[in-house]
Design a protein around this motif. Structure first.
Motif, PDB file in Angstrom:
ATOM      1  N   MET A  38       0.840  -1.196   0.000  1.00 22.10           N
ATOM      2  CA  MET A  38       0.000   0.000   0.000  1.00 22.10           C
ATOM      3  C   MET A  38       0.877   1.248   0.000  1.00 22.10           C
ATOM      4  O   MET A  38       1.853   1.339   0.744  1.00 22.10           O
ATOM      5  N   ALA A  39       0.552   2.210  -0.848  1.00 25.08           N
ATOM      6  CA  ALA A  39       1.345   3.427  -0.955  1.00 25.08           C
ATOM      7  C   ALA A  39       1.244   4.254   0.323  1.00 25.08           C
ATOM      8  O   ALA A  39       0.186   4.339   0.948  1.00 25.08           O
ATOM      9  N   LYS A  40       2.366   4.867   0.684  1.00 22.46           N
ATOM     10  CA  LYS A  40       2.390   5.716   1.862  1.00 22.46           C
ATOM     11  C   LYS A  40       1.776   7.075   1.532  1.00 22.46           C
ATOM     12  O   LYS A  40       1.785   7.515   0.385  1.00 22.46           O
ATOM     13  N   SER A  41       1.272   7.748   2.542  1.00 20.54           N
ATOM     14  CA  SER A  41       0.750   9.095   2.343  1.00 20.54           C
ATOM     15  C   SER A  41       1.915  10.043   2.087  1.00 20.54           C
ATOM     16  O   SER A  41       3.059   9.760   2.466  1.00 20.54           O
ATOM     17  N   PRO A  42       1.676  11.179   1.414  1.00 18.86           N
ATOM     18  CA  PRO A  42       2.764  12.132   1.140  1.00 18.86           C
ATOM     19  C   PRO A  42       3.525  12.554   2.393  1.00 18.86           C
ATOM     20  O   PRO A  42       4.723  12.819   2.329  1.00 18.86           O
ATOM     21  N   GLU A  43       2.844  12.573   3.536  1.00 17.27           N
ATOM     22  CA  GLU A  43       3.479  13.008   4.773  1.00 17.27           C
ATOM     23  C   GLU A  43       4.449  11.969   5.325  1.00 17.27           C
ATOM     24  O   GLU A  43       5.340  12.297   6.111  1.00 17.27           O
ATOM     25  N   LEU A  44       4.305  10.716   4.889  1.00 22.01           N
ATOM     26  CA  LEU A  44       5.125   9.630   5.435  1.00 22.01           C
ATOM     27  C   LEU A  44       6.101   9.043   4.419  1.00 22.01           C
ATOM     28  O   LEU A  44       6.855   8.123   4.752  1.00 22.01           O
ATOM     29  N   GLU A  45       6.118   9.550   3.197  1.00 21.29           N
ATOM     30  CA  GLU A  45       6.990   8.996   2.161  1.00 21.29           C
ATOM     31  C   GLU A  45       8.465   9.166   2.484  1.00 21.29           C
ATOM     32  O   GLU A  45       9.289   8.306   2.171  1.00 21.29           O
ATOM     33  N   HIS A  46       8.802  10.295   3.092  1.00 27.81           N
ATOM     34  CA  HIS A  46      10.201  10.617   3.379  1.00 27.81           C
ATOM     35  C   HIS A  46      10.353  11.027   4.846  1.00 27.81           C
ATOM     36  O   HIS A  46       9.366  11.358   5.518  1.00 27.81           O
ATOM     37  N   PRO A  47      11.575  11.060   5.356  1.00 24.06           N
ATOM     38  CA  PRO A  47      11.791  11.348   6.788  1.00 24.06           C
ATOM     39  C   PRO A  47      11.564  12.791   7.221  1.00 24.06           C
ATOM     40  O   PRO A  47      11.233  13.042   8.374  1.00 24.06           O
ATOM     41  N   THR A  48      11.766  13.758   6.299  1.00 25.15           N
ATOM     42  CA  THR A  48      11.730  15.163   6.699  1.00 25.15           C
ATOM     43  C   THR A  48      10.365  15.777   6.416  1.00 25.15           C
ATOM     44  O   THR A  48       9.905  15.806   5.274  1.00 25.15           O
ATOM     45  N   LYS A  49       9.736  16.278   7.460  1.00 31.33           N
ATOM     46  CA  LYS A  49       8.412  16.879   7.308  1.00 31.33           C
ATOM     47  C   LYS A  49       8.515  18.205   6.555  1.00 31.33           C
ATOM     48  O   LYS A  49       9.468  18.961   6.713  1.00 31.33           O
ATOM     49  N   ALA A  50       7.496  18.468   5.747  1.00 29.92           N
ATOM     50  CA  ALA A  50       7.434  19.706   4.976  1.00 29.92           C
ATOM     51  C   ALA A  50       5.984  20.156   4.896  1.00 29.92           C
ATOM     52  O   ALA A  50       5.054  19.369   5.093  1.00 29.92           O
ATOM     53  N   SER A  51       5.810  21.422   4.597  1.00 32.65           N
ATOM     54  CA  SER A  51       4.457  21.945   4.438  1.00 32.65           C
ATOM     55  C   SER A  51       4.426  22.900   3.259  1.00 32.65           C
ATOM     56  O   SER A  51       5.436  23.495   2.886  1.00 32.65           O
ATOM     57  N   GLY A  52       3.247  23.005   2.643  1.00 28.39           N
ATOM     58  CA  GLY A  52       3.118  23.882   1.493  1.00 28.39           C
ATOM     59  C   GLY A  52       1.660  24.143   1.173  1.00 28.39           C
ATOM     60  O   GLY A  52       0.780  23.966   2.022  1.00 28.39           O
ATOM     61  N   TRP A  53       1.432  24.540  -0.068  1.00 31.26           N
ATOM     62  CA  TRP A  53       0.084  24.793  -0.557  1.00 31.26           C
ATOM     63  C   TRP A  53      -0.141  23.903  -1.768  1.00 31.26           C
ATOM     64  O   TRP A  53       0.663  23.891  -2.691  1.00 31.26           O
ATOM     65  N   ALA A  54      -1.237  23.175  -1.762  1.00 33.17           N
ATOM     66  CA  ALA A  54      -1.490  22.198  -2.819  1.00 33.17           C
ATOM     67  C   ALA A  54      -2.891  22.334  -3.398  1.00 33.17           C
ATOM     68  O   ALA A  54      -3.832  22.737  -2.702  1.00 33.17           O
ATOM     69  N   ALA A  55      -2.996  21.973  -4.672  1.00 36.19           N
ATOM     70  CA  ALA A  55      -4.303  21.802  -5.310  1.00 36.19           C
ATOM     71  C   ALA A  55      -4.696  20.344  -5.145  1.00 36.19           C
ATOM     72  O   ALA A  55      -3.885  19.443  -5.333  1.00 36.19           O
TER      73      ALA A  55
END
Length: 216
Positions: free
Chosen positions: A1-18
């Motif tokens: 099962m694919a990971k959520s974008p927040e869990l794909e990589h170790p470093t947390k990030a935030s932004g604006w998305a469509a």
């Protein structure tokens, strides 16, 4: 099962998305990869708004993926470099433009023309080498290979210089390629929008006379 974008990589990030073709952007939590040996990580301070961002978030070209964090005129300050990075150091002013990867084995890549590589990886909305989706500069942090990082001179303000990473190179490249840079030449620019006004500025800096045809 694919990971959520927040869990794909170790470093947390935030932004604006469509999230869909409505074009509405909203806060988005995702993650960036760890800084690899040839990577440069930087804190994003500014990101230009290219009209292609608007096309992409609304899926007007028919190949958008969601969620999508747009932005490919990305500038900021280096916070970490990989062990094999030789051109940049912490504290440098840098930027990333429209691409973050390519095959690096075709003739185009061998001639520093990665933008013509059939396997070019766009800065956002594309599939990266590791199979994850790339996210752009409407975010707080960026990581990219040293090959795709450009240095900003200290006397060039980052906010004003960010558009050079897309609009700028789009008009600078043909002016150089076709030799329209010699003082005394006379060229025409059709339109005085985002690209047109930068083309006029470059041409003026080259000492070229410019006639612009603007359609209101």
């Amino acid at each position: 099962m694919a990971k959520s974008p927040e869990l794909e990589h170790p470093t947390k990030a935030s932004g604006w998305a469509a999230r869909d073709p409505s074009g509405v952007l909203s806060p988005f939590k995702f993650s960036r990869r760890v800084t690899g040996e040839k990577d440069v990580r930087f804190m994003v301070l500014y990101c230009g708004i290219c009209h292609s961002d608007l096309h992409n978030i609304k899926n007007e070209w028919g190949f958008s993926t969601y969620p999508q964090v747009p932005g490919h005129e990305i500038v900021g300050i280096v916070t970490e470099v990989g062990s094999k990075v030789g051109k940049f150091k912490v504290g440098d002013k840098v930027g990333v433009g429209c691409m973050v990867g390519a095959c690096h084995s075709c003739d185009n890549c061998a001639n520093d023309l990665e933008n013509y590589c059939p396997k070019m990886i766009l800065t956002y909305g594309a599939t990266y080498y590791d199979g994850t989706i790339t996210y752009g500069g409407y975010s707080d942090v960026m990581v990219a290979k040293e090959r795709y990082i450009v240095r900003f001179p200290d006397n060039l303000p980052l906010d004003a210089g960010a558009p050079l990473l897309c609009v700028g190179i789009t008009v600078y490249s043909p002016l150089q390629h076709f030799g329209f840079t010699k003082p005394g030449m006379h060229i025409g620019v059709v339109g005085l929008g985002g690209l047109g006004h930068v083309a006029v500025k470059f041409a003026k800096a080259f000492g070229v006379k410019v006639t612009d045809q603007h359609f209101p």
